[in-house]
Scaffold this active site. Sequence first.
Site, PDB file in Angstrom:
ATOM      1  N   LYS A 196       0.605  -1.550   0.005  1.00  0.00           N
ATOM      2  CA  LYS A 196       0.116   0.363   0.415  1.00  0.00           C
ATOM      3  C   LYS A 196       1.213   1.288   0.018  1.00  0.00           C
ATOM      4  O   LYS A 196       0.543   1.908  -0.485  1.00  0.00           O
ATOM      5  CB  LYS A 196      -1.015   0.061   0.992  1.00  0.00           C
ATOM      6  CG  LYS A 196      -1.922   1.096   1.387  1.00  0.00           C
ATOM      7  CD  LYS A 196      -2.509   1.525   0.560  1.00  0.00           C
ATOM      8  CE  LYS A 196      -2.853   2.782   0.606  1.00  0.00           C
ATOM      9  NZ  LYS A 196      -4.454   2.969  -0.224  1.00  0.00           N
ATOM     10  N   CYS A 250      -3.737  11.203   1.433  1.00  0.00           N
ATOM     11  CA  CYS A 250      -2.811   9.619   0.561  1.00  0.00           C
ATOM     12  C   CYS A 250      -1.373   9.777   0.486  1.00  0.00           C
ATOM     13  O   CYS A 250      -0.200  10.328   1.206  1.00  0.00           O
ATOM     14  CB  CYS A 250      -3.400   9.092  -0.134  1.00  0.00           C
ATOM     15  SG  CYS A 250      -5.580   8.530   0.605  1.00  0.00           S
TER      16      CYS A 250
HETATM   17  N1  SAJ Z   1      -2.055  15.576  -8.985  1.00  0.00           N
HETATM   18  C1  SAJ Z   1      -0.792  15.532  -9.695  1.00  0.00           C
HETATM   19  N2  SAJ Z   1      -0.401  15.207 -10.837  1.00  0.00           N
HETATM   20  C2  SAJ Z   1      -0.584  14.245 -11.471  1.00  0.00           C
HETATM   21  C3  SAJ Z   1      -1.479  13.221 -10.288  1.00  0.00           C
HETATM   22  C4  SAJ Z   1      -2.357  13.546  -9.109  1.00  0.00           C
HETATM   23  O1  SAJ Z   1      -0.550  16.822  -9.241  1.00  0.00           O
HETATM   24  O2  SAJ Z   1      -0.335  13.720 -12.153  1.00  0.00           O
HETATM   25  C5  SAJ Z   1      -2.093  15.150  -7.199  1.00  0.00           C
HETATM   26  C6  SAJ Z   1      -3.909  15.699  -7.067  1.00  0.00           C
HETATM   27  O3  SAJ Z   1      -4.088  17.155  -8.051  1.00  0.00           O
HETATM   28  C7  SAJ Z   1      -3.615  15.146  -5.770  1.00  0.00           C
HETATM   29  C8  SAJ Z   1      -3.169  14.815  -5.322  1.00  0.00           C
HETATM   30  O4  SAJ Z   1      -1.450  14.780  -6.056  1.00  0.00           O
HETATM   31  O5  SAJ Z   1      -3.822  17.173  -4.823  1.00  0.00           O
HETATM   32  C9  SAJ Z   1      -3.149  13.070  -5.028  1.00  0.00           C
HETATM   33  O6  SAJ Z   1      -4.283  12.951  -6.489  1.00  0.00           O
HETATM   34  P1  SAJ Z   1      -4.394  11.267  -6.718  1.00  0.00           P
HETATM   35  O7  SAJ Z   1      -5.501  11.294  -7.769  1.00  0.00           O
HETATM   36  O8  SAJ Z   1      -2.997  10.635  -7.240  1.00  0.00           O
HETATM   37  O9  SAJ Z   1      -4.258  10.106  -5.937  1.00  0.00           O
HETATM   38  P2  SAJ Z   1      -5.852  10.143  -4.181  1.00  0.00           P
HETATM   39  O10 SAJ Z   1      -4.816  10.763  -3.197  1.00  0.00           O
HETATM   40  O11 SAJ Z   1      -6.911  10.935  -4.669  1.00  0.00           O
HETATM   41  O12 SAJ Z   1      -5.427   8.872  -4.560  1.00  0.00           O
HETATM   42  C10 SAJ Z   1      -4.728   7.542  -3.796  1.00  0.00           C
HETATM   43  C11 SAJ Z   1      -4.618   7.068  -4.760  1.00  0.00           C
HETATM   44  N3  SAJ Z   1      -3.721   5.852  -5.308  1.00  0.00           N
HETATM   45  C12 SAJ Z   1      -2.596   5.555  -6.466  1.00  0.00           C
HETATM   46  O13 SAJ Z   1      -3.497   6.390  -7.702  1.00  0.00           O
HETATM   47  C13 SAJ Z   1      -1.608   5.237  -6.449  1.00  0.00           C
HETATM   48  C14 SAJ Z   1      -5.732   5.908  -4.472  1.00  0.00           C
HETATM   49  O14 SAJ Z   1      -5.937   4.694  -5.151  1.00  0.00           O
HETATM   50  C15 SAJ Z   1      -5.572   5.588  -3.325  1.00  0.00           C
HETATM   51  O15 SAJ Z   1      -6.416   4.495  -2.331  1.00  0.00           O
HETATM   52  C16 SAJ Z   1      -5.905   6.468  -2.287  1.00  0.00           C
HETATM   53  O16 SAJ Z   1      -4.880   7.007  -3.025  1.00  0.00           O
HETATM   54  C17 SAJ Z   1      -5.506   5.778  -0.636  1.00  0.00           C
HETATM   55  O17 SAJ Z   1      -6.535   6.305  -0.274  1.00  0.00           O
HETATM   56  O18 SAJ Z   1      -4.188   5.279  -0.272  1.00  0.00           O
END
Ligand code: SAJ
Length: 407
Positions: A196, A250
């Site tokens: 995880k 997360c």
């Molecule tokens: N972000 C960027 N650039 C990107 C992707 C995301 O700047 O290319 C930023 C987003 O804007 C946001 C942050 O990162 O601020 C996180 O967003 P996210 O969509 O990457 O992730 P979360 O936090 O919504 O969900 C993540 C997911 N983990 C993965 O994709 C590995 C989800 O599957 C998990 O279940 C979740 O964390 C968790 O609960 O751990």
Amino acid sequence: MGYIGLPTACMMANNGFSVLGIDVNDEIINKLNSGHLHIEEPDLEEVFKKAFYEKKLSVSKQVKKCDVYIIAVPTPVKKNNKAELKYVVEAAEMIRDFVSEGSLVILESTSPPGTTRNIVGDIITKKTGLIAGKDYFLAFCPERVLPGKIIYELINNDRVIGGIDEKSANLAKEVYGSFVKGNMHLTTLETSEFVKLAENTYRDINIAFANEIADICEDYKINVWDVIKFANMHPRVNILNPGPGVGGHCIAIDPWFILENINRKDTLIEKCRNINNARPYIISKKILNILNESKNPKVTIFGITYKENVGDTRESPALEIMEVLTKNGVNVNVYDPVVTNFKGKLQNLEDSLKDSDLLLLFVGHEQYKSVSLNYIAGLMRNKNIFDTRNFYSQAEVEKTGLKYFRI
Ligand code: SAJ
């Protein structure tokens, strides 16, 4: 009964289990018991109402004897970058009196390796004398769902299940198998805990890389979005997107848990975390530079949540940027039609843009697509857009007389 516990409880209740949902917050319990949700998530209402009105799910503050206990509490990070495990401890203490021979206990909360065995397991054994793997069963099964797609991903994602022994892992597989259509992979407790953390850290590192090359591209006066677009045409390259920072509960937190119990310096993980942590301040600086000429500057924020199309502002980079701007005397106005948990003042679209010097696009909610650029330009005092997500087309923006700044 939070973002993970509630949807999981609903799925189980609709798939053969009688579920008792526990929370420590009276407000949440009362709301759920009156048939209303306290969080917004697509499709959750439907599964909740079915579970609730068919009386398969009840909600209470008081634990009762059950066959399976699932802990899905928050594990935030403390100021010293260590995991705050007090909610895990409290939850384990709440259930331990009810655990008996043959019970199955599952931890879902993201935790440093060793937590299920050494914290949850120990709390139960110390009080009851029952040994995990011998008298009762103990497993770790991390949630992996993406906010905004929780119900879909709960059903369709693969799950990794760690057991203190094979029987524990197999029993947990049976429980999740009631509603999970993805594959379920069985392993040890510590491996599943690490998996995880590795998943979210992988994403954090890749976002840090995108943010770093964005800055380097700026030094070269190259458009980073073109670089990423073309590089990603390579079959083995998949660069993520730069942005104003990494928010949510997360990705910005879990990398610290990987480093928690080891003595390693100078890790890539820590460097990347620091790059992403610094991001809102780098973006704030760029904003203040754009506003350099404006007297009593006023800015408009589109998107205060941590990412697009979700209502959640937890750890949102936009909030940090807002704070820096306010401290620097900038008048900040927010138009966000999606946000649900914002404590500050929200404005309607027109008021947020009237006499503004700069529109800041922090997250690209769907709703912003229907706001005409001509309308925006017509209301602003100085016609500037800073697009941190590559949301707008530069050509379209410039047609309206707006000046376009991007990462
Ligand atoms: N972000 C960027 N650039 C990107 C992707 C995301 O700047 O290319 C930023 C987003 O804007 C946001 C942050 O990162 O601020 C996180 O967003 P996210 O969509 O990457 O992730 P979360 O936090 O919504 O969900 C993540 C997911 N983990 C993965 O994709 C590995 C989800 O599957 C998990 O279940 C979740 O964390 C968790 O609960 O751990």
